[in-house]
Design an enzyme around this catalytic site. Structure first.
Site, PDB file in Angstrom:
ATOM      1  N   ASP A   1      -0.698  33.600 -34.640  1.00  0.00           N
ATOM      2  CA  ASP A   1      -1.498  33.238 -36.466  1.00  0.00           C
ATOM      3  C   ASP A   1      -0.683  32.412 -37.069  1.00  0.00           C
ATOM      4  O   ASP A   1       0.160  31.717 -36.318  1.00  0.00           O
ATOM      5  CB  ASP A   1      -1.379  34.511 -37.328  1.00  0.00           C
ATOM      6  CG  ASP A   1      -2.588  34.557 -38.498  1.00  0.00           C
ATOM      7  OD1 ASP A   1      -2.357  33.572 -39.190  1.00  0.00           O
ATOM      8  OD2 ASP A   1      -3.763  35.513 -38.739  1.00  0.00           O
ATOM      9  N   THR A  31      -9.303  44.387 -46.164  1.00  0.00           N
ATOM     10  CA  THR A  31      -7.870  43.358 -44.861  1.00  0.00           C
ATOM     11  C   THR A  31      -7.467  41.790 -46.430  1.00  0.00           C
ATOM     12  O   THR A  31      -7.827  42.095 -48.091  1.00  0.00           O
ATOM     13  CB  THR A  31      -9.139  42.006 -44.503  1.00  0.00           C
ATOM     14  OG1 THR A  31      -9.913  41.165 -45.225  1.00  0.00           O
ATOM     15  CG2 THR A  31      -9.799  42.543 -42.966  1.00  0.00           C
ATOM     16  N   ASP A  82      -1.479  26.371 -35.517  1.00  0.00           N
ATOM     17  CA  ASP A  82      -1.997  26.169 -36.571  1.00  0.00           C
ATOM     18  C   ASP A  82      -3.562  25.621 -35.257  1.00  0.00           C
ATOM     19  O   ASP A  82      -3.198  25.111 -34.524  1.00  0.00           O
ATOM     20  CB  ASP A  82      -1.786  24.919 -36.933  1.00  0.00           C
ATOM     21  CG  ASP A  82      -2.503  24.644 -38.229  1.00  0.00           C
ATOM     22  OD1 ASP A  82      -3.776  24.887 -38.255  1.00  0.00           O
ATOM     23  OD2 ASP A  82      -2.531  23.468 -39.025  1.00  0.00           O
ATOM     24  N   TYR A 119     -19.088  29.057 -45.582  1.00  0.00           N
ATOM     25  CA  TYR A 119     -18.093  30.451 -44.614  1.00  0.00           C
ATOM     26  C   TYR A 119     -20.032  30.532 -43.663  1.00  0.00           C
ATOM     27  O   TYR A 119     -19.290  30.720 -42.789  1.00  0.00           O
ATOM     28  CB  TYR A 119     -17.545  31.161 -45.727  1.00  0.00           C
ATOM     29  CG  TYR A 119     -17.638  32.568 -44.724  1.00  0.00           C
ATOM     30  CD1 TYR A 119     -16.271  33.320 -44.124  1.00  0.00           C
ATOM     31  CD2 TYR A 119     -18.447  33.218 -44.922  1.00  0.00           C
ATOM     32  CE1 TYR A 119     -15.383  34.093 -43.561  1.00  0.00           C
ATOM     33  CE2 TYR A 119     -18.024  34.923 -44.068  1.00  0.00           C
ATOM     34  CZ  TYR A 119     -15.913  34.763 -43.642  1.00  0.00           C
ATOM     35  OH  TYR A 119     -16.416  35.791 -42.825  1.00  0.00           O
ATOM     36  N   LYS A 122     -20.006  31.219 -40.011  1.00  0.00           N
ATOM     37  CA  LYS A 122     -20.411  32.119 -39.479  1.00  0.00           C
ATOM     38  C   LYS A 122     -21.721  32.024 -38.520  1.00  0.00           C
ATOM     39  O   LYS A 122     -22.085  32.612 -37.129  1.00  0.00           O
ATOM     40  CB  LYS A 122     -20.395  33.415 -39.995  1.00  0.00           C
ATOM     41  CG  LYS A 122     -18.390  33.346 -40.625  1.00  0.00           C
ATOM     42  CD  LYS A 122     -17.810  33.118 -39.692  1.00  0.00           C
ATOM     43  CE  LYS A 122     -16.649  33.620 -39.810  1.00  0.00           C
ATOM     44  NZ  LYS A 122     -15.511  33.934 -38.949  1.00  0.00           N
TER      45      LYS A 122
END
Length: 266
Positions: A38, A192, A64, A157, A161
């Protein structure tokens, strides 16, 4: 159930929390050697402490994924420590720019697509040579219900996806003959940090708390989630663990929805 992946090497992106962290836990339990990545070193250190502090089967590497040089360095470190990854689980992502289409700029779109689509392209490109050479590989890309059921206030987004789903299908056709199976998992409204932030913002706007924000969101925005709750990261991780295993040796190019029925079509 023995998943048949003991001593395999998995690289998990977005691994410091949520679905990535839960997947790491399940794969470690299966005897997999895990490279966890991460962006933030402190968050990764906390994840390692939670999972298996001092384990010689867990390697944290901050990277990154919008930087091709950093991606190359990540895979070099993985190969030097454990060998080339056999398993790639790409769960890193952001909500990205939100708002109605006419209010979003090119930069809003570019940043969201860079993180949510092109990062997947970069890590898959880096993972494929080792998998093809060994003749065995499993790739799982995290998509979303939004990929097939877009929402007007988060179109970058949703578009990213949808592209992940197309990428998954295309990759599955290209590399199955090399022993590399590629599938997608599409969660909906999982517990999350990303959905925590969404619900905290909703609560602030409405002058309520997070629990009330979640309840109203389910009623108003996700009416087909029949279980009427957020999913748990481990519920998604269980599906991912199956897909990267020997038990899924005939599963390729599929999209597994883990969404409580949120997608309204068959």
């Amino acid at each position: 159930m023995d998943l048949g992946i003991t001593d395999r090497v998995a690289l998990i992106t977005g691994g410091d929390s949520g679905i990535g962290l839960a997947t790491a836990r399940q794969l470690l339990d299966e005897g997999v050697r895990v490279v966890l990545t991460d962006q933030k070193e402190d968050a990764l250190a906390a994840a390692v402490e939670e999972l298996a502090a001092g384990s010689d089967r867990l390697l944290p590497v901050a990277a990154d994924l919008t930087d091709p040089v950093a991606v190359a360095a990540l895979f070099t470190r993985a190969r030097e420590t454990f060998g080339a990854p056999d398993i790639l689980v790409h769960s890193a992502g952001i909500t990205g720019a939100q708002g109605l289409f006419h209010d979003l700029t090119d930069d809003d779109w570019a940043h969201t697509l860079d993180v949510d689509l092109l990062a997947a392209v970069r890590v898959v490109r880096a993972a494929l040579p080792g998998m093809r050479e060994s003749g065995w590989g499993r790739i799982v890309l995290l998509a979303s219900e939004d990929g097939v059921q877009p929402y007007a206030d988060e179109l970058p987004y949703c578009a990213a996806k949808a592209a992940i789903l197309s990428l998954t299908k295309g990759l599955s056709k290209s590399y199955a003959s090399d022993g590399v199976l590629v599938n997608a998992v599409s969660p909906a409204f999982i517990e999350t940090p990303m959905t925590d932030a969404m619900m905290d913002a909703r609560a602030e706007e409405r002058g309520t708390d997070r629990d009330e924000a979640i309840a109203s969101f389910l009623d108003e925005e996700r009416p087909f989630m029949e279980l009427k709750r957020r999913g748990r990261p481990e519920e998604v991780a269980a599906v991912i663990a199956f897909l990267v295993s020997e038990r899924a040796s005939f599963v390729n190019g599929s999209n597994y929805r883990v969404d409580s029925g949120s997608v309204a079509t068959i």
